[in-house]
Design a protein around this motif. Structure first.
Motif, PDB file in Angstrom:
ATOM      1  N   GLU A 297      21.335  53.780  38.971  1.00  0.00           N
ATOM      2  CA  GLU A 297      22.632  54.122  39.543  1.00  0.00           C
ATOM      3  C   GLU A 297      22.420  54.852  40.862  1.00  0.00           C
ATOM      4  OE1 GLU A 297      24.813  56.401  36.752  1.00  0.00           O
ATOM      5  OE2 GLU A 297      24.865  54.834  35.203  1.00  0.00           O
ATOM      6  N   GLY A 298      22.596  54.156  41.961  1.00  0.00           N
ATOM      7  CA  GLY A 298      22.464  54.773  43.262  1.00  0.00           C
ATOM      8  C   GLY A 298      21.038  54.780  43.780  1.00  0.00           C
ATOM      9  N   PHE A 299      20.913  55.220  45.028  1.00  0.00           N
ATOM     10  CA  PHE A 299      19.601  55.200  45.689  1.00  0.00           C
ATOM     11  C   PHE A 299      18.631  56.171  45.047  1.00  0.00           C
ATOM     12  CE2 PHE A 299      16.848  57.216  48.887  1.00  0.00           C
ATOM     13  CZ  PHE A 299      16.091  56.125  49.261  1.00  0.00           C
ATOM     14  N   THR A 300      19.102  57.341  44.641  1.00  0.00           N
ATOM     15  CA  THR A 300      18.190  58.359  44.129  1.00  0.00           C
ATOM     16  C   THR A 300      17.510  57.947  42.820  1.00  0.00           C
ATOM     17  OG1 THR A 300      20.066  59.444  43.022  1.00  0.00           O
ATOM     18  CG2 THR A 300      19.454  60.234  45.222  1.00  0.00           C
ATOM     19  N   SER A 301      18.105  57.004  42.092  1.00  0.00           N
ATOM     20  CA  SER A 301      17.526  56.609  40.813  1.00  0.00           C
ATOM     21  C   SER A 301      16.233  55.819  40.967  1.00  0.00           C
ATOM     22  CB  SER A 301      18.540  55.791  40.005  1.00  0.00           C
ATOM     23  OG  SER A 301      18.880  54.606  40.696  1.00  0.00           O
ATOM     24  N   ILE A 302      15.980  55.267  42.156  1.00  0.00           N
ATOM     25  CA  ILE A 302      14.782  54.444  42.341  1.00  0.00           C
ATOM     26  C   ILE A 302      13.609  55.261  42.853  1.00  0.00           C
ATOM     27  CG2 ILE A 302      15.081  53.753  44.767  1.00  0.00           C
ATOM     28  CD1 ILE A 302      14.336  50.939  43.968  1.00  0.00           C
TER      29      ILE A 302
END
Length: 308
Positions: A169-174
């Motif tokens: 969910e979102g950029f920070t999750s990767i």
């Protein structure tokens, strides 16, 4: 000559894929557990189990099941999931973008770390820079993903609260999965960059460049690094295929909805067709990347194909 080299490599690739399929098929059926029992539960009647096993073709001898599976593959039919009843191609198509996204992020992170670390380690040989870069490389190669992943979750998600614990969910999750998957690759690439660049910097054309008064920066990056990248590109091609296999652990740790987590879920459910299809996709990617690397090498250096 190049056509013969291409045909020989294609035949080898097909043989490897076929061998992987047969080995995975055999091992899956040797693993304890019954998919029918998983689907119906332990309280199901024996007659119901026998009927479902016959409907799924699981009561046939293993050679018959394997031959039927290979026939379906020849018709580009991956079959249906024993657990959900959905076409396996749909399941793979749903999970593939997440795996590609994670692989690309890990690759970019690995290149961002490996190139400067390897170059500075070669330029500053036997200095603090060199020992620090190679220490990082040793650190990255030695630590497995199943340990680094939980440690990053503790640090980045629970203690600092900067990133989500799991999910997509979102950029920070990767960020945390990419660091987990890309660190080992960066360590291997940085060591290769350092060793090849050190070898190139001792060549005669580097001495000629120095005698012409070129700066060390121009010598290293314009002449040295360019000629040192061919072995690095070869290793990069091998590591690209390994990203998919390494993603199985990383995706499981971070609950990342990709092909790797699909494999683990299918193994728990004894969903043989899904596991076989996912392993087929991973092995084909690995083999095709290696095949492409061989072809590029043979195109760049004709001695490669002439020696085969």
């Amino acid at each position: 000559m190049f056509i013969q080299f291409l045909l020989s490599r294609l035949l080898t690739a097909l043989g490897v894929i076929l061998g992987v399929l047969c080995v995975v098929f055999l091992f899956l059926h040797l693993v304890p557990g019954d998919p029918v029992e998983v689907m119906l539960g332990e309280s199901a009647q024996a007659a119901d189990r026998a009927t479902l096993r016959q409907a799924l073709g699981l009561d046939d001898p293993l050679p018959v099941q394997l031959w039927s599976y290979l026939q379906d593959l020849a018709q580009l039919n991956l079959g249906t999931s024993l657990y959900s009843g959905r076409p396996i191609s749909e399941l793979l198509w749903e999970r593939l973008p997440a795996t590609i996204e994670l692989g690309v992020a890990a690759l970019l992170l690995a290149l961002t770390l490996a190139l400067p670390l390897g170059v500075f380690a070669a330029i500053k040989k036997e200095t603090v820079w060199d020992f620090g870069a190679m220490g990082f490389a040793l650190f990255g190669v030695s630590i497995p993903n199943f340990w680094m992943g939980p440690m990053l979750i503790l640090l980045g998600a629970l203690w600092l609260g900067w990133f989500p614990v799991s999910g997509r969910e979102g950029f920070t999750s990767i960020v945390l999965p990419a660091i987990t998957l890309g660190t080992a690759m960066a360590a291997i690439l940085s060591r290769m960059v350092r060793s090849t660049l050190l070898e190139v910097l001792t060549e005669d054309f580097i001495r000629t460049a120095r005698s012409k008064g070129l700066t060390e920066w121009a010598i290293t990056f314009r002449h040295g690094l360019r000629n040192a990248l061919l072995p690095v590109i070869t290793l990069l091609g091998l590591q690209l295929g390994a990203l998919l296999s390494g993603a199985v652990i990383t995706e499981t740790v971070f609950s990342w909805p990709g092909i790797g987590s699909l494999v683990v879920e299918a193994i728990h459910r004894r969903d043989y067709p899904v596991v076989q299809a996912a392993v087929l996709l991973i092995s084909m990617t690995y083999v095709l990347v290696n095949l492409f690397t061989d072809l590029v090498y043979a195109w760049v250096d004709p001695r490669v194909r002439l020696s085969k």
